[in-house]
Motif scaffolding. Structure first.
Motif, PDB file in Angstrom:
ATOM      1  N   ALA A   1      13.654   9.615   4.555  1.00  0.00           N
ATOM      2  CA  ALA A   1      12.388   9.063   4.050  1.00  0.00           C
ATOM      3  C   ALA A   1      12.484   7.545   3.910  1.00  0.00           C
ATOM      4  O   ALA A   1      13.555   6.988   3.690  1.00  0.00           O
ATOM      5  CB  ALA A   1      12.032   9.686   2.708  1.00  0.00           C
ATOM      6  N   ASP A   2      11.337   6.891   4.055  1.00  0.00           N
ATOM      7  CA  ASP A   2      11.270   5.446   3.845  1.00  0.00           C
ATOM      8  C   ASP A   2      10.838   5.193   2.408  1.00  0.00           C
ATOM      9  O   ASP A   2       9.667   5.338   2.063  1.00  0.00           O
ATOM     10  CB  ASP A   2      10.278   4.802   4.817  1.00  0.00           C
ATOM     11  CG  ASP A   2      10.313   3.275   4.747  1.00  0.00           C
ATOM     12  OD1 ASP A   2      10.974   2.737   3.820  1.00  0.00           O
ATOM     13  OD2 ASP A   2       9.691   2.617   5.601  1.00  0.00           O
TER      14      ASP A   2
ATOM     15  N   ALA B   1       0.843  -1.196   0.000  1.00  0.00           N
ATOM     16  CA  ALA B   1       0.000   0.000   0.000  1.00  0.00           C
ATOM     17  C   ALA B   1       0.874   1.239   0.000  1.00  0.00           C
ATOM     18  O   ALA B   1       1.847   1.343   0.735  1.00  0.00           O
ATOM     19  CB  ALA B   1      -0.897  -0.022   1.228  1.00  0.00           C
ATOM     20  N   GLU B   2       0.524   2.184  -0.832  1.00  0.00           N
ATOM     21  CA  GLU B   2       1.299   3.413  -0.968  1.00  0.00           C
ATOM     22  C   GLU B   2       0.609   4.548  -0.220  1.00  0.00           C
ATOM     23  O   GLU B   2      -0.609   4.699  -0.264  1.00  0.00           O
ATOM     24  CB  GLU B   2       1.421   3.768  -2.463  1.00  0.00           C
ATOM     25  CG  GLU B   2       2.179   5.033  -2.746  1.00  0.00           C
ATOM     26  CD  GLU B   2       2.258   5.323  -4.239  1.00  0.00           C
ATOM     27  OE1 GLU B   2       2.654   6.448  -4.600  1.00  0.00           O
ATOM     28  OE2 GLU B   2       1.918   4.420  -5.036  1.00  0.00           O
TER      29      GLU B   2
ATOM     30  N   ASP C   1       6.735   8.616   4.570  1.00  0.00           N
ATOM     31  CA  ASP C   1       6.522   7.198   4.304  1.00  0.00           C
ATOM     32  C   ASP C   1       6.193   7.046   2.826  1.00  0.00           C
ATOM     33  O   ASP C   1       5.073   7.300   2.396  1.00  0.00           O
ATOM     34  CB  ASP C   1       5.374   6.659   5.161  1.00  0.00           C
ATOM     35  CG  ASP C   1       5.073   5.188   4.856  1.00  0.00           C
ATOM     36  OD1 ASP C   1       5.870   4.552   4.131  1.00  0.00           O
ATOM     37  OD2 ASP C   1       4.048   4.683   5.340  1.00  0.00           O
ATOM     38  N   LEU C   2       7.186   6.640   2.058  1.00  0.00           N
ATOM     39  CA  LEU C   2       7.014   6.465   0.614  1.00  0.00           C
ATOM     40  C   LEU C   2       7.259   5.014   0.219  1.00  0.00           C
ATOM     41  O   LEU C   2       7.667   4.711  -0.893  1.00  0.00           O
ATOM     42  CB  LEU C   2       7.971   7.397  -0.139  1.00  0.00           C
ATOM     43  CG  LEU C   2       7.699   8.901   0.070  1.00  0.00           C
ATOM     44  CD1 LEU C   2       8.908   9.730  -0.337  1.00  0.00           C
ATOM     45  CD2 LEU C   2       6.472   9.328  -0.721  1.00  0.00           C
ATOM     46  N   THR C   3       6.954   4.135   1.147  1.00  0.00           N
ATOM     47  CA  THR C   3       7.124   2.708   0.898  1.00  0.00           C
ATOM     48  C   THR C   3       6.336   2.276  -0.333  1.00  0.00           C
ATOM     49  O   THR C   3       5.126   2.518  -0.426  1.00  0.00           O
ATOM     50  CB  THR C   3       6.644   1.896   2.116  1.00  0.00           C
ATOM     51  OG1 THR C   3       7.320   2.353   3.279  1.00  0.00           O
ATOM     52  CG2 THR C   3       6.908   0.414   1.911  1.00  0.00           C
ATOM     53  N   GLY C   4       7.015   1.650  -1.276  1.00  0.00           N
ATOM     54  CA  GLY C   4       6.344   1.140  -2.466  1.00  0.00           C
ATOM     55  C   GLY C   4       5.812   2.203  -3.407  1.00  0.00           C
ATOM     56  O   GLY C   4       5.021   1.895  -4.305  1.00  0.00           O
ATOM     57  N   ALA C   5       6.219   3.451  -3.243  1.00  0.00           N
ATOM     58  CA  ALA C   5       5.699   4.534  -4.091  1.00  0.00           C
ATOM     59  C   ALA C   5       6.109   4.346  -5.554  1.00  0.00           C
ATOM     60  O   ALA C   5       7.220   3.935  -5.855  1.00  0.00           O
ATOM     61  CB  ALA C   5       6.201   5.882  -3.576  1.00  0.00           C
ATOM     62  N   GLY C   6       5.202   4.689  -6.451  1.00  0.00           N
ATOM     63  CA  GLY C   6       5.483   4.626  -7.882  1.00  0.00           C
ATOM     64  C   GLY C   6       5.942   5.988  -8.375  1.00  0.00           C
ATOM     65  O   GLY C   6       5.133   6.903  -8.537  1.00  0.00           O
TER      66      GLY C   6
ATOM     67  N   ALA D   1      18.081   7.952   4.049  1.00  0.00           N
ATOM     68  CA  ALA D   1      16.851   7.364   3.511  1.00  0.00           C
ATOM     69  C   ALA D   1      16.952   5.842   3.486  1.00  0.00           C
ATOM     70  O   ALA D   1      18.035   5.275   3.366  1.00  0.00           O
ATOM     71  CB  ALA D   1      16.585   7.885   2.104  1.00  0.00           C
ATOM     72  N   ASN D   2      15.806   5.198   3.604  1.00  0.00           N
ATOM     73  CA  ASN D   2      15.740   3.741   3.512  1.00  0.00           C
ATOM     74  C   ASN D   2      15.370   3.372   2.082  1.00  0.00           C
ATOM     75  O   ASN D   2      14.228   3.548   1.660  1.00  0.00           O
ATOM     76  CB  ASN D   2      14.704   3.177   4.484  1.00  0.00           C
ATOM     77  CG  ASN D   2      14.632   1.654   4.429  1.00  0.00           C
ATOM     78  OD1 ASN D   2      15.426   1.006   3.754  1.00  0.00           O
ATOM     79  ND2 ASN D   2      13.674   1.085   5.141  1.00  0.00           N
ATOM     80  N   LEU D   3      16.345   2.871   1.337  1.00  0.00           N
ATOM     81  CA  LEU D   3      16.138   2.510  -0.066  1.00  0.00           C
ATOM     82  C   LEU D   3      16.219   1.000  -0.265  1.00  0.00           C
ATOM     83  O   LEU D   3      16.507   0.511  -1.354  1.00  0.00           O
ATOM     84  CB  LEU D   3      17.178   3.220  -0.940  1.00  0.00           C
ATOM     85  CG  LEU D   3      16.985   4.739  -1.067  1.00  0.00           C
ATOM     86  CD1 LEU D   3      18.268   5.415  -1.518  1.00  0.00           C
ATOM     87  CD2 LEU D   3      15.856   5.043  -2.049  1.00  0.00           C
ATOM     88  N   THR D   4      15.921   0.262   0.785  1.00  0.00           N
ATOM     89  CA  THR D   4      15.958  -1.194   0.706  1.00  0.00           C
ATOM     90  C   THR D   4      15.017  -1.712  -0.376  1.00  0.00           C
ATOM     91  O   THR D   4      13.821  -1.435  -0.361  1.00  0.00           O
ATOM     92  CB  THR D   4      15.545  -1.818   2.064  1.00  0.00           C
ATOM     93  OG1 THR D   4      16.423  -1.355   3.085  1.00  0.00           O
ATOM     94  CG2 THR D   4      15.584  -3.338   1.988  1.00  0.00           C
TER      95      THR D   4
END
Length: 272
Positions: A75-76, A37-38, A56-61, A95-98
């Motif tokens: 930022a995540d 979920a974005e 929180d940009l987890t999974g952002a397109g 930033a978390n770029l995992t």
């Protein structure tokens, strides 16, 4: 003698780790298929004002997004898709770029210091003048990446990246990686040999011969019999290329020699 053995063991482990990471992507079709979920509010904030510190940009397109100069510090961005994005001068410190994709992204002058680059796809990305202090590229994918600063990798890392680029036929990039390895470790014989093979494939006979001879000298001094023999095979291949009719009468296979040499570059200091 024990100290030298311990040093070589550590070096082999480092090369194994890097080669396993860089070659794993060649048999992988994607970084993941799970949907996440974005946070659309944070994504919209980033795109509208380019200020999204700690977001929180987890999974952002964010494919091809223009994020030049954006503040993404802390930022995540785990699993975010930033392929082809313009991140020139962006602040990605901490930033978390995992697992994020930055494939083909422009990160010229970006600040990635302290960022988490675990399994980050940096293939074909531009990192010219980027800051990568306190980061590890040991599990990142860097095939075709341009501008990795010298301090961001070990001599073994740059050598491994060079071998992978050469296997892909990208000999100019391979030479750049070998150059970095030799700046860090001037007596690194495998890097001379790898660079010699790359020069040879680019038809620069003079430089290829010089590097192969230098590698042979270093391998001899370091007691590496297999490395020395491989360097002699490179020299022989160069001579054959200069006089192919004679090579045919002798039964020497130039193509076979090159394939064998290319395979041995992986083996020299990382025997699997």
């Amino acid at each position: 003698m024990a100290a030298r053995s311990s040093f070589l063991s550590v070096m082999v482990m480092n090369i194994k780790r890097t080669l396993l990471t860089t070659t794993a992507l060649l048999t992988t079709t994607s970084l993941g298929t799970t949907a996440y979920a974005e946070n659309l509010q944070h994504t919209q904030q980033l795109l509208s004002i380019k200020q999204c510190s700690q977001c929180d940009l987890t999974g952002a397109g964010l494919v091809l997004a223009n994020l030049a100069g954006a503040d993404l510090s802390g930022a995540d961005l785990s699993r975010a898709n930033l392929s082809g994005a313009n991140l020139t001068g962006a602040d990605l410190s901490g930033a978390n770029l995992t697992g994020a994709s930055l494939n083909g992204a422009n990160l010229t002058g970006a600040n990635l210091s302290g960022a988490n680059l675990t399994s980050t796809d940096l293939r074909n990305a531009l990192l010219v003048n980027a800051q990568l202090f306190g980061v590890s590229l040991s599990t990142a994918y860097v095939q075709g990446t341009v501008g990795i600063p010298q301090y961001a990798g070990t001599a073994e890392d740059f050598y491994a990246w060079g071998v992978v680029e050469a296997e892909r036929g990208n000999f100019a990039a391979a030479i750049e990686n070998y150059n970095q390895a030799l700046i860090i470790k001037p007596d690194f014989a495998p890097a001379y040999l790898g660079r010699g093979v790359a020069y040879f494939r680019l038809r620069d006979v003079a430089k290829a011969t010089e590097d192969a001879n230098k590698a042979g000298e270093l391998f001899t001094t370091q007691g590496n019999t297999e490395g020395y023999q491989t360097s002699q095979n490179v020299i022989q291949a160069i001579e054959v290329a200069q006089n192919p009719p004679k090579a045919r009468r002798g039964g020497f296979s130039l193509g076979g020699a090159l394939v064998s040499i290319g395979s041995l570059l992986f083996k020299l200091i990382s025997p699997f």
